[in-house]
Design an enzyme around this catalytic site. Structure first.
Site, PDB file in Angstrom:
ATOM      1  N   HIS A 162      -4.715  -3.334   3.655  1.00 55.51           N
ATOM      2  CA  HIS A 162      -4.660  -2.572   4.905  1.00 55.51           C
ATOM      3  C   HIS A 162      -4.105  -3.394   6.058  1.00 55.51           C
ATOM      4  CE1 HIS A 162      -7.244   0.323   2.804  1.00 55.51           C
ATOM      5  NE2 HIS A 162      -6.752   1.189   3.658  1.00 55.51           N
ATOM      6  N   GLY A 163      -4.271  -4.697   6.006  1.00 57.00           N
ATOM      7  CA  GLY A 163      -3.728  -5.520   7.085  1.00 57.00           C
ATOM      8  C   GLY A 163      -3.954  -6.991   6.794  1.00 57.00           C
TER       9      GLY A 163
END
Lengths: 488, 528
Positions: A339-340
């Site tokens: 996601h990041g």
């Protein structure tokens, strides 16, 4: 290019569909491919060549892999075909993160930091790299035959509706549709309605709530801020009473859902207009009774990808309980990182992993016993708190916000003059939990999956057309704040 | 069944193309949006700006301002916000919604809560210090101009928050809550009185009549004082000038007032709401303004340096019935004089000031933080120092900048990244230093009342002398222009000095005039 922009809504989309439907059926994939290339080249011009080159290379590697009888070579080609997209993903998405951490370690050990030029993250890389992996592995496993035409494969990877934010479509789910598909009038209208539903979720709910979240927590990426701006955010958060802190966290919980689900709806709708049936990505995740169930309902295509291409290859639950828990943790840590590229996402993933393991150990049984409403509420609040680590990049700030939430100094309607925020949050809550009731389930069934008769179609079209116009109005009015006179 | 759905799908296509079609054909007439926005330039595609994404960004910004049906769509959403939430997007920056339908400018609200200084200074102490220095400069100017028959005074114009705080929105917590508070109005007013600066306090004047007045001093949805209040202000102003200059100016006669639907100028803030259905128009008093016939009255020349509150006076009062000249130096930037617009940089500041009978600073409370937009510094410098001295200080500074390797290196970097000529940056840097540290570079200005005067001012002790000097300058300019050899030399000089040809000729002519005055070859009358 994002769907909720003037360029897309007022220029790209009308022009694309006009050309698409005027083109003979056989040539429509070429139109879609060309449009997808333009779409991507608009947003990430420097990466388009690498994207196309890596996709072409993968196509031929997989083709070669299927032709060869030698097992060793087959494995090698499969590995290569996975390394190319994953390598690009690692380089672009985790390059900065790796260097920052390496330099932090070098700093701690008294060494000079290494210099490097910050790498810009190409949009959609997390999605198309995973799709490329599904193609390679599904073909390797014999689930599907490889694509015959290069253009069809490139189209599968960079098809614009799902290019930026999914859903992550497995090759086996869409291969036949790329080769041949039907688009009835019902498909086209349903697709348009679905697109408008997504647009409303994004513009009328997520963006409205997000404005308040940003006003308190600042932009999502703190690397763009200077020290005084970050300090201001700390001051703002430290000054929040508990009600405000809960409102901010709840607002973000709704914002991310309606933003992401809205984007998925738009992608599914656009696909449906062309006759594609993309998999659903969200199934009312906030009605989940446990974190395990939440992950069956939240970003379902990612969950399926992790299950099929990570959890099961790691051994799943076949190698004993201990290994199963480890596998779950690894999957969620990697999901967090996917996601990041930042430690807060790792924490977010680890916390989800922790609760999934707890569900398997004892929590799942407890949640079942306490009944639907309490378990839904508890799960929702847990998800809400964990989202704080997702939203706030700085760990100390995230912790500060959580501390403010539990400081128990509640105030009455802290954002009292922002009625729009409260109304929008109530609407968001209503649509988040509606399907807990049978009536809600019927409404959802009707809105998403029912083909309407003539009269219903006219009524729904009028509503959808107005909603579309209203979304365009909101999109543009929000940023229009003129001066009364020019001043000096 | 199929037909209906086909029709609906066709309509969907038309809906998607409607905006593009309107943009191209302008088929439907639309009501324009009110207010001023910074226009996004039309993007120009180059390989470089495409690759770095700036073309895409600027295209999106441009299209946001230029798509079909933009105006009604924005009004539609604004109407929704207003009807459902009584709020507006304009509320985020240029407008503050008060109670009971009152509208304010946000800086006016900040001024009321004494936190507006944050936009102008690092701290309350720093702002106070700057204001005290500004008050000193006003006092210096008043004293310097006095012997030349030019009366300088300050007109304190009220702002909406001062007179109608009861309709302000509830105070919101801000990050400035723990910071000290200060108001420019209070600091300046006290200091002006201490220094003996001439003041006309219109804020106090209206405050006293607020509870008994039968008219609205500030309209609910307007920025400025009401048009009727502006007439009263004009009348008071003229009487004050008469008193200050001990002269008889024609009397302003305010006609009988009538109740009318609010005029446009009294609802300008409402326009920013950009609604489909305008708000119901309130009724306010309006009256006409004329002068009475008085053969003994004289029409002085005045200069007003101020903000937009003056418009409500100048748009109603036949100003040239009362003043021979009345240039309006809007924010000390553009001069409005009849239908002429001119930059303040293009005038002979000394001449203008010395030839005026009245010069007054006319700023509302919220604009006081801007320190009269630099007028006082510039005026003091022009009155006390010769242009040659100023140019010399500027040249010296530029030279220092060029010889400082770190400094010039930084400017070179900016020059390369922003594509600006290095010489221009050096010039601007020196100019900025002079503007921000004027008293340091020109120490005579530190005196409580500077005794130093520029040669020109020294020589212009009467209004008649100004005329003589002007005539002489014009004569010399004409003779230079008639001489091709001299003109050629002027052209070279203009290039060397980076000035316009006209400016170079004018400066040379002025130098010759000064020389003549100093050496007694040009006789001018003195009033001492």
């Amino acid at each position: 290019m994002v769907f909720s922009s003037n360029v897309f809504l007022l220029y790209f989309m009308p022009a694309f569909f006009l050309v698409y439907f005027l083109t003979p059926r056989k040539a429509r994939n070429y139109v879609l491919l060309l449009a997808s290339l333009i779409f991507y080249a608009w947003g990430a011009p420097e990466f388009i060549i690498q994207l196309v080159a890596s996709t072409v290379a993968n196509f031929f590697l997989v083709k070669w892999m299927c032709k060869t009888e030698k097992k060793g070579l087959k494995k090698l080609l499969c590995g290569l075909s996975i390394i190319i997209p994953i390598g690009l993903l690692v380089f672009y998405k985790y390059g900065n993160f790796t260097m920052e951490n390496l330099n932090a370690i070098l700093g701690l050990t008294g060494h000079a930091p290494l210099s490097w030029k910050r790498i810009m993250l190409p949009i959609g890389i997390s999605f198309f790299s995973f799709q490329s992996v599904t193609y390679t592995l599904d073909t390797y496993r014999g689930v599907n035959q490889p694509m015959e035409k290069l253009t069809d494969f490139v189209l599968y990877i960079i098809m614009f509706p799902q290019l930026i934010a999914g859903p992550i479509i497995r090759y086996c789910d869409v291969a036949d549709q790329i080769r041949s598909r039907e688009s009835t009038m019902d498909d086209r209208l349903q697709g348009f309605y679905r697109f408008v539903i997504g647009l409303c979720k994004k513009i009328l709910i997520a963006d409205v709530i997000g404005a308040q979240v940003d006003a308190i927590l600042g932009p999502a990426n703190y690397s763009l801020l200077d020290a005084s701006q970050v300090s201001d955010i700390f001051t703002r958060v430290a000054a929040l009473d508990s009600t405000s802190a809960w409102i901010v966290s709840l607002a973000y919980t709704f914002q991310i859902y309606f933003d992401f689900a809205g984007y998925s709806d738009m992608a599914i709708g656009l696909g449906r207009i062309m006759g594609f049936r993309f998999p659903e990505n969200f199934d009312n995740p906030y009605t989940s009774r446990s974190i395990t169930e939440f992950w069956r309902r939240w970003h379902m295509t990612l969950g399926a990808f992790i299950m099929n291409y990570l959890y099961i290859p790691l051994g799943g639950n076949r190698k004993g309980k201990g290994r199963m828990y480890l596998n779950l943790w690894v999957c969620f840590l990697l999901s967090g990182l996917w996601h990041g590229a930042s430690w807060n996402f790792v924490v977010w993933g680890a916390l989800h992993g922790f609760f999934i393991c707890a569900d398997k150990l004892f929590l799942g049984k407890v949640m079942k016993k306490i009944g639907t409403v309490p378990s839904v509420v508890l799960t929702f609040l847990t998800v809400n708190i964990i989202w704080v680590f997702f939203r706030v990049e700085d760990f100390h700030l995230a912790w500060l916000l959580i501390k403010r939430m539990f400081a128990f100094d509640f105030a009455w309607l802290p954002f009292g003059d922002n009625a729009q925020l409260y109304v929008t949050m109530m609407v968001a809550a209503l649509f988040s939990f509606l399907t807990l009731t049978k009536f809600g389930q019927k409404v959802q069934e009707k809105a998403y999956f029912t083909e309407f008769n003539d009269k219903q179609s006219i009524a729904v079209w009028i509503v959808a057309a107005f909603a579309f116009v209203f979304c365009v109005a909101a999109l543009n009015a929000t940023s229009f704040s003129p001066f009364i006179y020019f001043r000096f | 069944m199929r037909n209906v759905k086909t029709i609906l799908f066709t309509l969907t296509g038309l809906l998607l193309f409607a905006s593009m079609f309107q943009k191209i054909t302008h088929l439907c007439g639309v009501k324009k949006l009110n207010g001023v926005e910074i226009p996004s330039p039309e993007p120009v595609l180059t390989f470089h700006n495409y690759c770095d994404g700036s073309f895409q960004g600027s295209t999106e910004a441009y299209l946001k301002q230029h798509f079909g049906f933009r105006e009604p769509l924005i009004r539609l959403y604004n109407q929704y916000l207003w009807d459902f939430y009584k709020t507006s997007n304009a509320n985020r920056g240029v407008l503050t919604l008060g109670k009971d339908g009152w509208l304010y400018e946000p800086w006016s609200v900040d001024d009321y809560y004494q936190i507006q200084y944050h936009q102008h200074a690092a701290s309350a102490d720093q702002m106070t210090e700057q204001l005290l220095e500004e008050a000193k400069r006003v006092s210096q100017l008043q004293h310097i101009l006095e012997p030349y028959g030019t009366h300088l005074f300050v007109c304190l114009v009220p702002s909406k928050d001062m007179l109608y705080p009861e309709h302000l929105p509830e105070k919101r917590e801000t990050r400035f809550d723990d910071e000290p508070k200060m108001s420019a109005r209070f600091v300046l007013e006290d200091e002006y009185r201490r220094l003996g600066v001439n003041i006309l306090d219109l804020g106090d004047y209206f405050q006293q009549m607020k509870d008994t007045a039968s008219f609205t001093i500030f309209p609910m949805t307007g920025t400025h004082w009401s048009k009727y209040s502006a007439l009263l202000a004009a009348d008071t102003l003229i009487r004050y000038m008469e008193h200050l200059g001990n002269i008889n100016i024609p009397n302003l006669v305010i006609g009988p007032r009538t109740l009318q639907n609010a005029h446009e100028a009294d609802t300008d803030l409402e326009n920013l709401l950009n609604l489909i259905r305008p708000l119901p128009r309130p009724q306010y008093y309006y009256a006409s303004a004329t002068r009475d016939e008085d053969s003994t009255a004289v029409k002085p020349k005045m200069i007003v340096i101020g903000d937009s509150f003056w418009w409500n006076i100048v748009n109603q009062v036949p100003i040239y019935d009362f003043f021979s000249e009345a240039p309006y130096w809007y924010y000390n930037s553009t001069i409005y004089y009849d239908s002429i617009h001119q930059s303040v940089n293009d005038i002979n500041l000394t001449k203008e000031l010395l030839s005026a009978d009245f010069v007054f600073l006319f700023y509302s409370a919220v604009q006081l933080y801007k320190l009269n937009n630099g007028f006082t510094k510039k005026a003091l410098l022009a009155l006390c120092y010769d242009p040659e001295e100023i140019a010399s200080a500027q040249a010296k500074l530029e030279c220092n900048i060029r010889s400082d390797s770190a400094w010039i290196g930084r400017l070179k970097e900016i020059s390369e990244t922003q594509g600006k000529p290095l010489e221009e940056l050096v010039h601007n840097e020196a100019q900025w230093l002079i503007d921000s540290h004027t008293e340091y570079f020109f120490p005579a200005l530190n005196d409580s009342i500077p005794t130093k005067r520029s040669k020109w001012v020294e020589s212009c002790l009467t209004k008649d002398s100004l005329y003589i000097i002007e005539q002489e300058t014009e004569k010399i300019i004409a003779s230079i222009k008639a001489n091709e050899v001299q003109m050629e030399s002027m052209r070279e000089k203009a290039i060397q000095q980076g000035k316009t040809l006209e400016q170079t000729i004018h400066d040379d002519a002025r130098w010759i005039v000064n020389y003549k005055i100093e050496h007694g070859t040009l006789q001018i009358p003195h009033n001492k």
